[in-house]
Scaffold this motif. Structure first.
Motif, short mmCIF file in Angstrom:
data_model
loop_
_atom_site.label_atom_id
_atom_site.label_comp_id
_atom_site.label_asym_id
_atom_site.label_seq_id
_atom_site.Cartn_x
_atom_site.Cartn_y
_atom_site.Cartn_z
N VAL A 153 0.87 -1.18 0.00
CA VAL A 153 0.00 0.00 0.00
C VAL A 153 0.90 1.22 0.00
O VAL A 153 1.72 1.37 0.90
N PRO A 154 0.79 2.07 -1.03
CA PRO A 154 1.73 3.19 -1.15
C PRO A 154 1.84 4.00 0.14
O PRO A 154 0.82 4.37 0.73
N GLY A 155 3.05 4.22 0.57
CA GLY A 155 3.27 5.05 1.75
C GLY A 155 3.19 4.29 3.05
O GLY A 155 3.62 4.79 4.09
N ASN A 156 2.64 3.09 3.03
CA ASN A 156 2.51 2.34 4.27
C ASN A 156 3.65 1.34 4.40
O ASN A 156 3.66 0.28 3.76
N THR A 157 4.62 1.71 5.21
CA THR A 157 5.82 0.87 5.30
C THR A 157 5.62 -0.33 6.22
O THR A 157 6.52 -1.15 6.38
N GLU A 158 4.44 -0.42 6.82
CA GLU A 158 4.17 -1.57 7.69
C GLU A 158 3.79 -2.78 6.84
O GLU A 158 4.07 -3.92 7.19
N ASN A 159 3.14 -2.48 5.73
CA ASN A 159 2.56 -3.53 4.90
C ASN A 159 3.49 -3.79 3.71
O ASN A 159 3.39 -3.14 2.68
N THR A 160 4.40 -4.75 3.88
CA THR A 160 5.38 -4.99 2.82
C THR A 160 5.42 -6.46 2.45
O THR A 160 4.93 -7.31 3.18
N GLU A 161 6.03 -6.70 1.29
CA GLU A 161 6.17 -8.08 0.83
C GLU A 161 7.60 -8.23 0.32
O GLU A 161 8.07 -7.41 -0.47
N ARG A 162 8.27 -9.29 0.78
CA ARG A 162 9.68 -9.40 0.40
C ARG A 162 9.79 -9.67 -1.09
O ARG A 162 8.96 -10.35 -1.69
N LEU A 163 10.87 -9.14 -1.64
CA LEU A 163 11.04 -9.15 -3.09
C LEU A 163 11.56 -10.50 -3.57
O LEU A 163 11.20 -10.96 -4.65
N SER A 164 12.42 -11.14 -2.76
CA SER A 164 12.94 -12.44 -3.19
C SER A 164 13.41 -13.20 -1.96
O SER A 164 13.37 -12.69 -0.84
N LEU A 165 13.85 -14.42 -2.18
CA LEU A 165 14.30 -15.26 -1.06
C LEU A 165 15.77 -15.04 -0.75
O LEU A 165 16.39 -15.84 -0.08
N SER A 166 16.32 -13.93 -1.28
CA SER A 166 17.73 -13.67 -1.05
C SER A 166 17.93 -12.29 -0.45
O SER A 166 17.06 -11.43 -0.53
N TYR A 167 19.10 -12.13 0.13
CA TYR A 167 19.52 -10.81 0.62
C TYR A 167 20.46 -10.21 -0.40
O TYR A 167 21.31 -10.91 -0.96
N LEU A 168 20.30 -8.91 -0.64
CA LEU A 168 21.22 -8.20 -1.51
C LEU A 168 22.50 -7.90 -0.73
O LEU A 168 22.43 -7.48 0.41
N VAL A 169 23.64 -8.16 -1.34
CA VAL A 169 24.92 -7.88 -0.69
C VAL A 169 25.66 -6.86 -1.53
O VAL A 169 25.89 -7.08 -2.71
N GLU A 170 26.01 -5.73 -0.93
CA GLU A 170 26.71 -4.69 -1.68
C GLU A 170 27.99 -4.30 -0.94
O GLU A 170 27.97 -4.05 0.26
N LEU A 171 29.07 -4.25 -1.69
CA LEU A 171 30.35 -3.81 -1.15
C LEU A 171 30.69 -2.51 -1.85
O LEU A 171 30.81 -2.47 -3.07
N SER A 172 30.80 -1.43 -1.09
CA SER A 172 31.02 -0.15 -1.76
C SER A 172 32.07 0.68 -1.04
O SER A 172 32.32 0.52 0.15
N VAL A 173 32.68 1.57 -1.84
CA VAL A 173 33.66 2.51 -1.30
C VAL A 173 33.38 3.85 -1.93
O VAL A 173 33.14 3.95 -3.13
N LEU A 174 33.40 4.91 -1.14
CA LEU A 174 33.32 6.26 -1.68
C LEU A 174 34.72 6.82 -1.73
O LEU A 174 35.43 6.83 -0.72
N ALA A 175 35.13 7.26 -2.90
CA ALA A 175 36.49 7.77 -3.03
C ALA A 175 36.49 8.88 -4.06
O ALA A 175 35.63 8.93 -4.94
N PRO A 176 37.45 9.79 -3.96
CA PRO A 176 37.56 10.83 -4.98
C PRO A 176 37.84 10.17 -6.33
O PRO A 176 38.40 9.07 -6.39
N ALA A 177 37.46 10.85 -7.39
CA ALA A 177 37.61 10.28 -8.72
C ALA A 177 39.06 9.90 -9.00
O ALA A 177 39.99 10.56 -8.55
N GLY A 178 39.24 8.80 -9.70
CA GLY A 178 40.57 8.41 -10.14
C GLY A 178 41.33 7.51 -9.19
O GLY A 178 42.40 7.02 -9.51
N GLN A 179 40.79 7.25 -8.00
CA GLN A 179 41.50 6.37 -7.07
C GLN A 179 41.12 4.92 -7.32
O GLN A 179 40.45 4.29 -6.52
N ASP A 180 41.59 4.42 -8.47
CA ASP A 180 41.14 3.09 -8.85
C ASP A 180 41.76 1.98 -8.01
O ASP A 180 41.33 0.84 -8.08
#
Lengths: 209, 277
Positions: A153-180
Motif C-alpha cells: 500500500v503506497p506510503g505504508n511501510t508496515e505492509n510490505t512483501e519481500r522481493l525475493s528469497l535472497s539478501y542483496l549484498v553490496e560492497l562499496s567505497v566512496l572515493a575521490p575520482a581516479g583512485q582506482d
C-alpha cells in the motif's frame, strides 16, 4: 561504445567529485547466518549494526528523454534522523582493468520536508521500497547486507512483501575520482567471501528486461 | 635350598633396583627438560616422555608379577637402630633425600599400610558396599553401563552428522542464486519488480484519462527501455551534442529512440513540466 570517462563528468554543487565503487551479489536466506558470521570475522571490530530504511525514488522529466533521478531515504528505526538524498550517475562498467562498477555519487542530508520539497520542484515518485539488514565496515569499505521488500500500500511501510528469497549484498567505497586502487582492495575482500557470495560488478542496464 | 632362594631374591632385588634406576633417570631427564627447555619442547616429545615412563613402570609391574620373582611381601624389614643424628652414609646413598634415620621419618618410609585417614575412608566404603545387596549392585552397574554406552553413542554420532552436514553444504547446497542477484540489482537500480506498486501518481491537472501510460508520465523502467536497447544501435550514429545537466548520456542516443516511446515521453513530460503551471 563507452560512456565518457567518469572523471570528466561535471558535478555541480559538490566540492569534491566523489565516486562510488560498487560490487554486488546476493545470498540466500538460509545462508545468511554463515555470511554474517564470516563478515563479523572479516570486518573491523564494531558492534553489529542493523538498519531498516525506506527508499523513495523520484524522477524529474526534462524536455529530453532521460529523466533526472534522485533517491530519498529515511530510517524507519530512527524516525528522527535526517533524510538522506542521493544522486547516482551513470554506472561505468566497461573498463576491464577496474574490478568494480564506478558511478558518480552525491550524498546530502536533508530535513523531513524533503518529499514535499521534491514534489514542489516537479519531481514525482517513481517507486519505493524498504530495505532492512546489516552494515559492516572494513577500513573505507562498507558492506551492506539487506532484504528488499516492496510496499503493497503506497506510503505504508508496515505492509510490505519481500522481493525475493535472497539478501542483496553490496560492497562499496566512496572515493575521490581516479583512485582506482580501491577496487583492488574490494576485489581481494570479495575473494574472501567466496564461495558464500560472489560479488561482481553487475551492469544494471543488462537487468532491464 | 635356602641358599638358592636367597640368590633368587638377591637377583630379583638387583633387577628391580636397575629398573627403578631407569625410571628415575627417565624422570630426571624429563623434569630437566620441563624446567630448562620448556620453550623448545613440543607436545609430541612430551608425549614421548610419558610413553617412556609408562613403559618402564609396566616392565616393573611385569617383573613383580613374574612367577620366578619371589614374593617381596613375605620379606620383613625391621628398623634395628633409630638415631636422631645425621647419617652421612645414608644421605649419600639416598642422594641427600634422607639424611636422618629417626623416629620421625621411619614410620613414613617403612609404612606398609595406608595412612590412618585413608584406612578410615576405605573402611567406610567397604561398609557401604556391604550394605548394598548384590542384586542392587548389579542393577546399578547395568544402569551405569547403559548411561556410558548412550553417552558414547551421542559423542560418536554427532561427528557423523556434522561431517555429512558440512559435506552437503560444500557439495550441493548453493548459498546464492544468480537470478536473485539480478532481480535485486534490477530493483535497486531502477525499481524493477517494484513499479507495479507505484502509487496511482499525481495526474497532471487538465489531462485526465489519457491512458495508463500518461498518468504520472513514463516510469523509470519505461524510459530506460528505450535507452537500453539503443546502446548498440547508436554505435555509428550521428553524434549529438552533449546535453548539459545530463552527465553520462551516450552520444547518438537522441536520434535513435523509437519514435513511439519518444513521443510518449515528450507529451508526458511536457504536461508534467513543473514550471508550466
Amino acid at each position: 561504445m563507452e560512456a565518457p570517462p567518469v572523471t570528466s563528468m561535471p558535478v555541480t554543487g559538490g566540492a569534491v567529485n566523489m565516486m562510488e565503487y560498487l560490487l554486488q551479489g546476493s545470498v540466500l536466506d538460509q545462508a545468511l547466518e554463515s555470511l554474517l558470521h564470516r563478515l563479523r570475522g572479516l570486518s573491523d571490530n564494531m558492534d553489529p549494526e542493523t538498519f531498516t530504511d525506506h527508499e523513495l525514488v523520484y524522477l524529474l522529466k526534462g524536455q529530453q528523454g532521460n529523466p533526472f533521478i534522485l533517491r530519498a531515504r529515511r530510517s524507519l528505526s530512527h524516525p528522527t534522523s535526517p533524510w538522506h538524498l542521493r544522486y547516482l550517475g551513470q554506472p561505468e562498467v566497461g573498463d576491464k582493468s577496474r574490478h568494480a562498477l564506478v558511478r558518480n555519487c552525491v550524498d546530502v542530508a536533508a530535513s523531513h520536508s524533503l518529499p514535499e520539497f521534491l514534489n514542489e520542484m516537479g519531481f514525482r515518485m517513481d517507486h519505493e521500497f524498504t530495505a532492512n539488514g546489516h552494515i559492516f565496515r572494513k577500513g573505507v569499505m562498507k558492506i551492506v547486507v539487506s532484504k528488499l521488500s516492496r510496499i503493497l500500500v503506497p506510503g505504508n511501510t508496515e505492509n510490505t512483501e519481500r522481493l525475493s528469497l535472497s539478501y542483496l549484498v553490496e560492497l562499496s567505497v566512496l572515493a575521490p575520482a581516479g583512485q582506482d586502487t580501491v577496487s583492488e582492495d574490494m576485489r581481494s575482500f570479495a575473494e574472501q567471501l567466496k564461495p558464500l557470495v560472489h560479488l561482481e560488478k553487475i551492469d544494471p542496464s543488462k537487468q532491464r528486461h | 635350598m635356602q641358599q638358592r632362594e636367597e640368590k633368587q631374591l638377591e637377583a630379583a632385588v638387583e633387577s628391580l633396583i636397575s629398573r627403578v634406576a631407569h625410571v628415575k633417570n627417565a624422570l630426571h631427564s624429563f623434569i630437566y627438560k620441563l624446567e630448562n627447555e620448556y620453550e623448545r619442547l613440543t607436545w609430541p616429545s612430551v608425549l614421548d616422555n610419558f610413553a617412556l615412563l609408562s613403559g618402564q613402570l609396566n616392565t616393573i609391574n611385569k617383573l613383580l608379577k613374574n612367577e620366578k620373582t619371589p614374593s617381596f611381601r613375605n620379606q620383613v624389614i625391621i628398623p634395628l637402630l633409630l638415631s636422631p643424628d645425621r647419617d652421612e652414609d645414608l644421605a649419600k646413598l639416598t642422594e641427600l633425600r634422607v639424611p636422618v634415620f629417626s623416629h620421625e621419618i621411619v614410620p613414613d618410609y617403612l609404612r606398609t599400610k595406608p595412612d590412618p585417614e585413608v584406612e578410615e575412608q576405605e573402611k567406610q566404603l567397604s561398609v557401604e558396599a556391604a550394605r548394598i545387596g548384590p542384586e542392587v549392585a548389579q542393577k546399578q552397574i547395568q544402569t551405569l553401563n547403559k548411561l556410558c554406552s548412550n553417552l558414547l553413542e551421542k559423542l560418536n554420532n554427532p561427528r557423523d552428522d556434522r561431517d555429512s552436514e558440512t559435506a552437503a553444504i560444500r557439495q550441493s547446497k548453493p548459498s546464492f542464486n544468480p537470478a536473485d542477484t539480478n532481480a535485486l540489482v534490477g530493483a535497486v537500480a531502477f525499481g524493477k519488480g517494484l513499479s507495479k506498486c507505484r502509487p496511482p501518481g499525481p495526474v497532471a491537472p487538465g489531462h485526465p484519462g489519457q491512458g495508463p501510460m500518461m498518468s504520472g508520465g513514463p516510469t523509470l523502467q519505461q524510459v530506460t527501455i528505450g535507452g537500453g536497447s539503443v546502446q548498440q544501435a547508436g554505435m555509428g550514429g550521428p553524434v549529438a551534442p552533449q546535453q548539459q545537466g545530463q552527465p553520462g548520456r551516450r552520444p547518438g542516443e537522441l536520434g535513435k529512440i523509437p519514435s513511439s516511446i519518444k513521443t510518449n515521453i515528450k507529451s508526458a513530460s511536457g504536461s508534467m513540466h513543473p514550471y508550466n503551471r
